[in-house]
Design a protein around this motif. Structure first.
Motif, PDB file in Angstrom:
ATOM      1  N   ASN A 180       0.855  -1.175   0.000  1.00  0.00           N
ATOM      2  CA  ASN A 180       0.000   0.000   0.000  1.00  0.00           C
ATOM      3  C   ASN A 180       0.897   1.232   0.000  1.00  0.00           C
ATOM      4  O   ASN A 180       1.600   1.495   0.976  1.00  0.00           O
ATOM      5  CB  ASN A 180      -0.898  -0.036   1.244  1.00  0.00           C
ATOM      6  CG  ASN A 180      -1.873   1.109   1.280  1.00  0.00           C
ATOM      7  OD1 ASN A 180      -1.606   2.191   0.781  1.00  0.00           O
ATOM      8  ND2 ASN A 180      -3.015   0.869   1.890  1.00  0.00           N
ATOM      9  N   GLY A 181       0.858   1.986  -1.089  1.00  0.00           N
ATOM     10  CA  GLY A 181       1.772   3.103  -1.269  1.00  0.00           C
ATOM     11  C   GLY A 181       1.622   4.189  -0.221  1.00  0.00           C
ATOM     12  O   GLY A 181       2.612   4.727   0.272  1.00  0.00           O
ATOM     13  N   ILE A 182       0.382   4.528   0.139  1.00  0.00           N
ATOM     14  CA  ILE A 182       0.153   5.583   1.122  1.00  0.00           C
ATOM     15  C   ILE A 182       0.751   5.173   2.469  1.00  0.00           C
ATOM     16  O   ILE A 182       1.428   5.957   3.131  1.00  0.00           O
ATOM     17  CB  ILE A 182      -1.352   5.881   1.256  1.00  0.00           C
ATOM     18  CG1 ILE A 182      -1.969   6.277  -0.094  1.00  0.00           C
ATOM     19  CG2 ILE A 182      -1.598   6.952   2.303  1.00  0.00           C
ATOM     20  CD1 ILE A 182      -1.400   7.496  -0.741  1.00  0.00           C
ATOM     21  N   SER A 183       0.518   3.938   2.864  1.00  0.00           N
ATOM     22  CA  SER A 183       1.069   3.448   4.132  1.00  0.00           C
ATOM     23  C   SER A 183       2.594   3.437   4.099  1.00  0.00           C
ATOM     24  O   SER A 183       3.249   3.757   5.095  1.00  0.00           O
ATOM     25  CB  SER A 183       0.553   2.039   4.426  1.00  0.00           C
ATOM     26  OG  SER A 183      -0.839   2.044   4.572  1.00  0.00           O
ATOM     27  N   LEU A 184       3.165   3.077   2.960  1.00  0.00           N
ATOM     28  CA  LEU A 184       4.627   3.079   2.842  1.00  0.00           C
ATOM     29  C   LEU A 184       5.202   4.490   2.954  1.00  0.00           C
ATOM     30  O   LEU A 184       6.255   4.691   3.574  1.00  0.00           O
ATOM     31  CB  LEU A 184       5.062   2.438   1.525  1.00  0.00           C
ATOM     32  CG  LEU A 184       4.967   0.919   1.462  1.00  0.00           C
ATOM     33  CD1 LEU A 184       5.265   0.423   0.055  1.00  0.00           C
ATOM     34  CD2 LEU A 184       5.908   0.277   2.457  1.00  0.00           C
ATOM     35  N   LEU A 185       4.508   5.482   2.372  1.00  0.00           N
ATOM     36  CA  LEU A 185       4.984   6.862   2.481  1.00  0.00           C
ATOM     37  C   LEU A 185       4.970   7.325   3.935  1.00  0.00           C
ATOM     38  O   LEU A 185       5.910   7.980   4.403  1.00  0.00           O
ATOM     39  CB  LEU A 185       4.129   7.799   1.624  1.00  0.00           C
ATOM     40  CG  LEU A 185       4.225   7.621   0.113  1.00  0.00           C
ATOM     41  CD1 LEU A 185       3.305   8.595  -0.592  1.00  0.00           C
ATOM     42  CD2 LEU A 185       5.644   7.768  -0.383  1.00  0.00           C
ATOM     43  N   ILE A 186       3.914   6.977   4.655  1.00  0.00           N
ATOM     44  CA  ILE A 186       3.844   7.339   6.072  1.00  0.00           C
ATOM     45  C   ILE A 186       4.950   6.631   6.846  1.00  0.00           C
ATOM     46  O   ILE A 186       5.641   7.234   7.677  1.00  0.00           O
ATOM     47  CB  ILE A 186       2.457   7.011   6.649  1.00  0.00           C
ATOM     48  CG1 ILE A 186       1.399   7.919   6.011  1.00  0.00           C
ATOM     49  CG2 ILE A 186       2.442   7.181   8.169  1.00  0.00           C
ATOM     50  CD1 ILE A 186      -0.021   7.539   6.334  1.00  0.00           C
ATOM     51  N   MET A 187       5.131   5.337   6.576  1.00  0.00           N
ATOM     52  CA  MET A 187       6.150   4.566   7.279  1.00  0.00           C
ATOM     53  C   MET A 187       7.547   5.133   7.026  1.00  0.00           C
ATOM     54  O   MET A 187       8.348   5.273   7.953  1.00  0.00           O
ATOM     55  CB  MET A 187       6.101   3.092   6.848  1.00  0.00           C
ATOM     56  CG  MET A 187       7.112   2.235   7.575  1.00  0.00           C
ATOM     57  SD  MET A 187       7.349   0.629   6.809  1.00  0.00           S
ATOM     58  CE  MET A 187       8.279   1.069   5.358  1.00  0.00           C
ATOM     59  N   VAL A 188       7.841   5.483   5.787  1.00  0.00           N
ATOM     60  CA  VAL A 188       9.157   6.038   5.455  1.00  0.00           C
ATOM     61  C   VAL A 188       9.365   7.371   6.155  1.00  0.00           C
ATOM     62  O   VAL A 188      10.456   7.677   6.640  1.00  0.00           O
ATOM     63  CB  VAL A 188       9.311   6.160   3.921  1.00  0.00           C
ATOM     64  CG1 VAL A 188      10.467   7.046   3.550  1.00  0.00           C
ATOM     65  CG2 VAL A 188       9.485   4.794   3.310  1.00  0.00           C
ATOM     66  N   GLY A 189       8.296   8.183   6.250  1.00  0.00           N
ATOM     67  CA  GLY A 189       8.396   9.440   6.970  1.00  0.00           C
ATOM     68  C   GLY A 189       8.706   9.234   8.439  1.00  0.00           C
ATOM     69  O   GLY A 189       9.549   9.926   9.022  1.00  0.00           O
TER      70      GLY A 189
END
Length: 196
Positions: A180-189
């Motif tokens: 899930n791209g949105i979740s990955l962006l949050i996780m990376v942040g």
């Protein structure tokens, strides 16, 4: 540990999976690079007060979710959070509004319509949040290299575009990458702000 390394080697041998992993990592790298690009018209030397403000409390949490972009007055300062807010609003409306309930039950075509509504709502939420963020920058004494009125127009436009870009990156990761791209962006942040 040996089994883990063998599994990674086996995953890397599959061409399609390797391409998806590399695409995902590349898009996440682009997102992290964008988090370090300061809004046009801001003097980067004057961001000390903003960074001190973002060290604790709710702004510290927002700064963690954006990977430090909030405190850096980045083009991605609002991050993907307006999209999350829009998704929550649509989910809540799905319980109360019959037309949205109907779309949720229509399958793939309904999901496409709901995604489109969520995107437009994201733009509206970002356009409402961006002036508040800019007012906070002004209250923190951030220096400008342009006139304040010109800065307002540029900054709102860039912040909205930054959120749309982050949303697009998340959707590309979901469609063509892994997870899930949105979740990955949050996780990376969050991971990017862990050392602090």
């Amino acid at each position: 540990m040996k089994r883990f390394i063998e599994t990674i080697k086996n995953i890397w041998k599959i061409d399609e999976l390797r391409e998806k992993i590399l695409l995902t990592l590349g898009l996440l790298l682009i997102y992290r690079l964008g988090s370090n690009v300061v809004l046009p018209g801001i003097d980067p030397e004057s961001l000390g007060n903003l960074q001190a403000q973002a060290e604790g409390g709710p702004l510290g949490l927002l700064n963690a979710f954006t990977g430090g972009a909030f405190a850096k007055a980045s083009i991605l300062a609002l991050g993907i959070m307006p999209y999350i807010s829009a998704s929550i609003v649509i989910q809540l409306l799905g319980m109360a509004v019959p037309s949205i309930q109907k779309m949720q039950k229509e399958g793939e075509s309904g999901r496409r319509k709901i995604n489109q509504i969520t995107r437009f709502l994201t733009i509206a939420i970002t356009a409402a949040q961006a002036p508040g963020y800019i007012a906070n920058l002004i209250n923190q004494g951030v220096g400008f290299t342009t006139s304040q009125s010109m800065f307002w127009v540029m900054a709102v436009t860039v912040l909205v575009a930054g959120t749309i870009f982050a949303m697009w990156l998340g959707e590309r990761i979901t469609d063509k990458g892994i997870g899930n791209g949105i979740s990955l962006l949050i996780m990376v942040g969050i991971i990017a702000s862990l050392p602090q």
